[in-house]
Design a protein around this motif. Structure first.
Motif, PDB file in Angstrom:
ATOM      1  N   ARG A  37      36.939 -67.214  34.370  1.00 26.73           N
ATOM      2  CA  ARG A  37      36.701 -68.494  35.024  1.00 26.73           C
ATOM      3  C   ARG A  37      36.523 -68.288  36.512  1.00 26.73           C
ATOM      4  O   ARG A  37      37.006 -67.305  37.084  1.00 26.73           O
ATOM      5  CB  ARG A  37      37.833 -69.476  34.753  1.00 26.73           C
ATOM      6  N   GLN A  38      35.831 -69.238  37.115  1.00 21.69           N
ATOM      7  CA  GLN A  38      35.609 -69.182  38.558  1.00 21.69           C
ATOM      8  C   GLN A  38      35.732 -70.571  39.145  1.00 21.69           C
ATOM      9  O   GLN A  38      34.939 -71.463  38.802  1.00 21.69           O
ATOM     10  CB  GLN A  38      34.235 -68.584  38.876  1.00 21.69           C
ATOM     11  N   ALA A  39      36.731 -70.741  39.989  1.00 20.92           N
ATOM     12  CA  ALA A  39      36.942 -72.002  40.681  1.00 20.92           C
ATOM     13  C   ALA A  39      36.138 -72.001  41.979  1.00 20.92           C
ATOM     14  O   ALA A  39      35.804 -70.933  42.504  1.00 20.92           O
ATOM     15  CB  ALA A  39      38.429 -72.187  40.977  1.00 20.92           C
ATOM     16  N   PRO A  40      35.834 -73.172  42.513  1.00 15.72           N
ATOM     17  CA  PRO A  40      35.059 -73.239  43.762  1.00 15.72           C
ATOM     18  C   PRO A  40      35.723 -72.446  44.879  1.00 15.72           C
ATOM     19  O   PRO A  40      36.923 -72.589  45.126  1.00 15.72           O
ATOM     20  CB  PRO A  40      35.041 -74.730  44.074  1.00 15.72           C
ATOM     21  N   GLY A  41      34.946 -71.592  45.518  1.00 14.76           N
ATOM     22  CA  GLY A  41      35.454 -70.818  46.641  1.00 14.76           C
ATOM     23  C   GLY A  41      36.325 -69.646  46.264  1.00 14.76           C
ATOM     24  O   GLY A  41      36.882 -68.978  47.140  1.00 14.76           O
ATOM     25  N   LYS A  42      36.466 -69.398  44.967  1.00 16.09           N
ATOM     26  CA  LYS A  42      37.308 -68.295  44.523  1.00 16.09           C
ATOM     27  C   LYS A  42      36.499 -67.287  43.738  1.00 16.09           C
ATOM     28  O   LYS A  42      35.397 -67.574  43.266  1.00 16.09           O
ATOM     29  CB  LYS A  42      38.471 -68.824  43.681  1.00 16.09           C
ATOM     30  N   GLU A  43      37.079 -66.101  43.567  1.00 12.84           N
ATOM     31  CA  GLU A  43      36.415 -65.074  42.791  1.00 12.84           C
ATOM     32  C   GLU A  43      36.586 -65.342  41.296  1.00 12.84           C
ATOM     33  O   GLU A  43      37.532 -66.006  40.869  1.00 12.84           O
ATOM     34  CB  GLU A  43      36.994 -63.695  43.149  1.00 12.84           C
ATOM     35  N   ARG A  44      35.672 -64.798  40.527  1.00 11.09           N
ATOM     36  CA  ARG A  44      35.779 -64.924  39.078  1.00 11.09           C
ATOM     37  C   ARG A  44      36.999 -64.132  38.604  1.00 11.09           C
ATOM     38  O   ARG A  44      37.252 -63.024  39.060  1.00 11.09           O
ATOM     39  CB  ARG A  44      34.510 -64.396  38.420  1.00 11.09           C
ATOM     40  N   GLU A  45      37.764 -64.721  37.685  1.00 10.15           N
ATOM     41  CA  GLU A  45      38.983 -64.066  37.231  1.00 10.15           C
ATOM     42  C   GLU A  45      39.071 -64.052  35.711  1.00 10.15           C
ATOM     43  O   GLU A  45      38.556 -64.942  35.021  1.00 10.15           O
ATOM     44  CB  GLU A  45      40.219 -64.773  37.801  1.00 10.15           C
ATOM     45  N   ALA A  91      37.586 -75.138  36.728  1.00  9.20           N
ATOM     46  CA  ALA A  91      36.721 -73.993  37.030  1.00  9.20           C
ATOM     47  C   ALA A  91      35.516 -74.028  36.101  1.00  9.20           C
ATOM     48  O   ALA A  91      35.480 -74.796  35.137  1.00  9.20           O
ATOM     49  CB  ALA A  91      37.485 -72.685  36.841  1.00  9.20           C
ATOM     50  N   VAL A  92      34.568 -73.178  36.410  1.00 11.44           N
ATOM     51  CA  VAL A  92      33.505 -72.874  35.448  1.00 11.44           C
ATOM     52  C   VAL A  92      33.997 -71.718  34.597  1.00 11.44           C
ATOM     53  O   VAL A  92      34.417 -70.689  35.124  1.00 11.44           O
ATOM     54  CB  VAL A  92      32.188 -72.501  36.158  1.00 11.44           C
TER      55      VAL A  92
END
Length: 122
Positions: A37-45, A91-92
């Motif tokens: 998942r990837q939240a706005p402004g964050k790295e994909r985790e 998140a996406v």
């Protein structure tokens, strides 16, 4: 292999969603399947991963006990059941595949599906 994720949406905190990811193409290979998942402004985790047989799963600490990954190889589909959702789960969500093992670093992933948006309101 091509991956198609679906099932995202808007849900209130404490609610549930189930994501699906359908694989097509070279599905005869025994792929490990994963969710990131990837939240706005964050790295994909990394979120969760499951082996071909389904006998082994791995979860990020942030989702343990709330999310469950499963798969139906007859349908070439992997699922992510998300319960007790929190706003920080917004998140996406992306499904991913690997031919050997569960990989927690998104840089090591070769096959990605398109994302599906999950929004959890407080």
């Amino acid at each position: 292999v091509q991956l198609q994720a679906s099932g995202g949406g808007l849900v209130q905190a404490g609610g549930s969603l189930r994501l699906s990811c359908a694989a097509s193409g070279r599905t005869r290979s025994s792929y490990v399947m994963e969710w990131f998942r990837q939240a706005p402004g964050k790295e994909r985790e990394f979120v969760a991963g499951i082996t071909w047989s389904g006998s082994s799963t791995l979860y990020a600490d942030s989702v343990k006990g709330r999310f469950t990954i499963s798969r139906d190889n007859a349908k070439n589909t992997v699922y992510l059941q998300m319960n007790s959702l929190k706003p920080e789960d917004t998140a996406v969500y992306y499904c991913a595949a690997d031919q050997t093992r569960v990989r927690v670093d998104p840089k090591d992933i070769n096959y990605w599906g398109q994302g599906t948006q999950v929004t959890v309101s407080s």
